[in-house]
Design an enzyme around this catalytic site. Structure first.
Site, PDB file in Angstrom:
ATOM      1  N   ASN A   5      12.178 -43.782  24.635  1.00  9.15           N
ATOM      2  CA  ASN A   5      11.247 -42.910  24.068  1.00  9.15           C
ATOM      3  C   ASN A   5      10.788 -43.327  22.983  1.00  9.15           C
ATOM      4  O   ASN A   5      11.610 -42.934  22.101  1.00  9.15           O
ATOM      5  CB  ASN A   5      11.756 -41.470  24.220  1.00  9.15           C
ATOM      6  CG  ASN A   5      10.878 -40.367  23.895  1.00  9.15           C
ATOM      7  OD1 ASN A   5       9.798 -40.929  23.190  1.00  9.15           O
ATOM      8  ND2 ASN A   5      10.955 -39.099  24.156  1.00  9.15           N
ATOM      9  N   ARG A  86       8.696 -43.540  28.166  1.00  6.64           N
ATOM     10  CA  ARG A  86       7.787 -42.467  27.906  1.00  6.64           C
ATOM     11  C   ARG A  86       6.499 -43.166  27.222  1.00  6.64           C
ATOM     12  O   ARG A  86       6.693 -43.966  26.095  1.00  6.64           O
ATOM     13  CB  ARG A  86       8.146 -41.599  27.072  1.00  6.64           C
ATOM     14  CG  ARG A  86       7.287 -40.692  26.253  1.00  6.64           C
ATOM     15  CD  ARG A  86       7.829 -39.598  25.501  1.00  6.64           C
ATOM     16  NE  ARG A  86       6.862 -38.704  24.569  1.00  6.64           N
ATOM     17  CZ  ARG A  86       6.086 -39.207  23.622  1.00  6.64           C
ATOM     18  NH1 ARG A  86       6.600 -40.551  22.875  1.00  6.64           N
ATOM     19  NH2 ARG A  86       5.338 -38.521  22.999  1.00  6.64           N
ATOM     20  N   HIS A 174       3.216 -33.634  25.085  1.00 10.45           N
ATOM     21  CA  HIS A 174       4.534 -33.418  25.615  1.00 10.45           C
ATOM     22  C   HIS A 174       4.708 -32.994  27.108  1.00 10.45           C
ATOM     23  O   HIS A 174       5.461 -32.137  27.432  1.00 10.45           O
ATOM     24  CB  HIS A 174       4.760 -31.991  24.680  1.00 10.45           C
ATOM     25  CG  HIS A 174       5.102 -32.238  23.381  1.00 10.45           C
ATOM     26  ND1 HIS A 174       4.328 -31.401  22.226  1.00 10.45           N
ATOM     27  CD2 HIS A 174       5.816 -32.917  22.513  1.00 10.45           C
ATOM     28  CE1 HIS A 174       4.602 -31.904  20.874  1.00 10.45           C
ATOM     29  NE2 HIS A 174       5.718 -33.015  21.508  1.00 10.45           N
ATOM     30  N   ARG A 235       1.274 -33.167  10.740  1.00 10.24           N
ATOM     31  CA  ARG A 235       0.051 -33.155  11.021  1.00 10.24           C
ATOM     32  C   ARG A 235      -0.534 -31.916  10.779  1.00 10.24           C
ATOM     33  O   ARG A 235       0.134 -30.860  10.785  1.00 10.24           O
ATOM     34  CB  ARG A 235       0.200 -33.179  12.696  1.00 10.24           C
ATOM     35  CG  ARG A 235       0.564 -34.800  13.128  1.00 10.24           C
ATOM     36  CD  ARG A 235       0.753 -34.667  14.631  1.00 10.24           C
ATOM     37  NE  ARG A 235       1.353 -35.900  15.230  1.00 10.24           N
ATOM     38  CZ  ARG A 235       2.287 -35.855  16.326  1.00 10.24           C
ATOM     39  NH1 ARG A 235       2.284 -34.883  16.944  1.00 10.24           N
ATOM     40  NH2 ARG A 235       2.652 -37.097  16.727  1.00 10.24           N
ATOM     41  N   GLU A 375      13.396 -34.903  27.970  1.00 10.04           N
ATOM     42  CA  GLU A 375      12.470 -35.637  28.604  1.00 10.04           C
ATOM     43  C   GLU A 375      13.284 -36.973  29.103  1.00 10.04           C
ATOM     44  O   GLU A 375      12.487 -37.409  30.165  1.00 10.04           O
ATOM     45  CB  GLU A 375      11.655 -36.187  27.242  1.00 10.04           C
ATOM     46  CG  GLU A 375      10.751 -35.108  26.808  1.00 10.04           C
ATOM     47  CD  GLU A 375      10.245 -35.377  25.426  1.00 10.04           C
ATOM     48  OE1 GLU A 375       8.949 -35.236  25.258  1.00 10.04           O
ATOM     49  OE2 GLU A 375      11.071 -35.850  24.426  1.00 10.04           O
TER      50      GLU A 375
END
Length: 390
Positions: A5, A86, A174, A235, A375
């Protein structure tokens, strides 16, 4: 089987034993790539074998070489069966996971402008591993796939239509996390709950929410890029697009500088001027007004998105908190949920403080859950499916 990932400054990984039910052998990561204090951390079931050590990782290439050296030393490179990645963006065409080929790599290069902070590094990881293990099958798992079939009204951006033909639309991110959360919700509460009106709140350094009904995505807070939605660690989340033109005129900010500002200098860091980590800000908030404002801003915007998504869903049956903040901060969950009683959202203070799976009262109308996302598990299961491993 190894799962990778890759982020803009980190690589998370997990090693699994493939089979009917995946068995996780270890997990870890290389953090702060490009900085002097980069480190490799590995967690295994036997705590004595876990490690945390500094390393030189000036870029992703050096980091992945270090990781492959460590994996070969740990289990022998020849014992690796497959690798799953990912991939942050699948563009308009990729929904299903893909076994990586030369054509797929070429297409990912073409898609790089969609995610310039992530895709180039992810491609570097794939190519570096391909050089190291040329016969090892690699599989791309797209983080945008979960949202691929958003209703058109949620997907279309209100800009001139010609840009849609170029692939400019809401994508959402996500997705691997949301896939796992919906699977876990079905396991914990049954298929009926997973088919109900669900809001998923993945709150971490990157934060987003998703609305799901009938097991299908209805809307999500991130948009064409992961910069949109709620304020995050660095962000900005949603802001007035006219700000770009204003700052261009008053401070001479060009597009690249504006992008740098809203992705790496805004959010919690920009408002607090202290830290991008909400744990630091919670410790400072009683003495530091700006830290307190940053925390309040985060909770306020998440609360607004929950209200908006409840309206889009026509009500709410389940709210799920996940991600580093969502899973580990009872205080943030409490502040987000305060004042949402009109939606049926209530918290049991004891359950919430203990981070139990269910943090709402047993009798409340809306189930509020804390689910630790995974994940890597989704990537591992996807690789097994694509390659027919059992």
């Amino acid at each position: 089987m190894l799962t990778i990932n890759g982020g803009s400054s980190s690589i998370k990984f997990a090693l699994f034993e493939p089979g009917h039910s995946l068995q996780r052998i270890l997990e870890g990561g290389i953090d702060r790539i490009g900085l002097a204090d980069a480190a490799l951390r590995v967690k295994v079931s036997n705590q004595a074998d876990s490690i945390s050590q500094p390393l030189s990782a000036p870029d992703h290439m050096a980091a992945v070489e270090t990781l492959m050296d460590w994996i070969e030393e740990y289990c022998g490179g020849e014992s690796l069966t497959a690798m799953g990645h990912r991939i942050v963006h699948g563009g308009p065409n990729y929904r299903d996971p893909q076994r990586i080929t030369a054509d797929i790599i070429e297409e990912l290069h073409r898609l790089s402008p969609f995610a310039p902070e992530h895709l180039p590094e992810e491609i570097l990881l794939i190519e570096a591993i391909q050089r190291r293990f040329p016969d090892l099958p690699q599989v791309a798992c797209f983080d945008t796939a979960f949202h691929h079939e958003l209703p058109r009204v949620a997907r279309v951006l209100p800009i001139p239509r010609r840009y849609e033909a170029q692939g400019v639309r809401k994508y959402g991110f996500h997705g691997l996390s949301y896939t796992f959360l919906m699977q876990e919700l079905a396991r914990l509460d049954g298929p009926k709950a997973a088919q109900g009106r669900v809001i998923l709140a993945h709150l971490g350094n990157g934060a987003s929410l998703a609305a799901v009904h009938g097991g299908k995505p209805v809307d999500t807070s991130m948009s064409f890029t992961p910069t949109a939605g709620v304020p995050m660690s660095t962000r900005s989340g949603d802001i007035d697009p006219g700000l770009a033109w204003y700052l261009a005129r008053t401070e001479g900010l060009d597009a690249k500088q504006f992008n740098e500002m809203v992705n790496f200098k805004s959010g919690l860091l920009g408002v607090s001027e202290t830290s991008s980590d909400i744990r630091d800000l919670l410790e400072l908030e009683t003495q530091d007004v700006q830290a307190a404002e940053a925390v309040a801003l985060f909770c306020y915007h998440v609360k607004k998105w929950i209200g908006a998504f409840a309206a889009a869903l026509g009500g709410l049956d389940t709210l799920v908190f996940a991600g580093g903040i969502g899973e580990n901060s009872p205080l943030i969950r409490k502040r987000i949920c305060e004042g949402l009683g009109f939606l049926g959202i209530e918290l049991n203070e004891t359950y919430n403080a203990e981070n139990t799976l269910l943090i709402s009262p047993d009798t409340t109308r809306v189930a509020v859950r804390v689910i630790r996302t995974n994940e890597e598990q989704v990537i591992g299961e996807t690789v097994c499916h694509v390659l027919g491993l059992s």
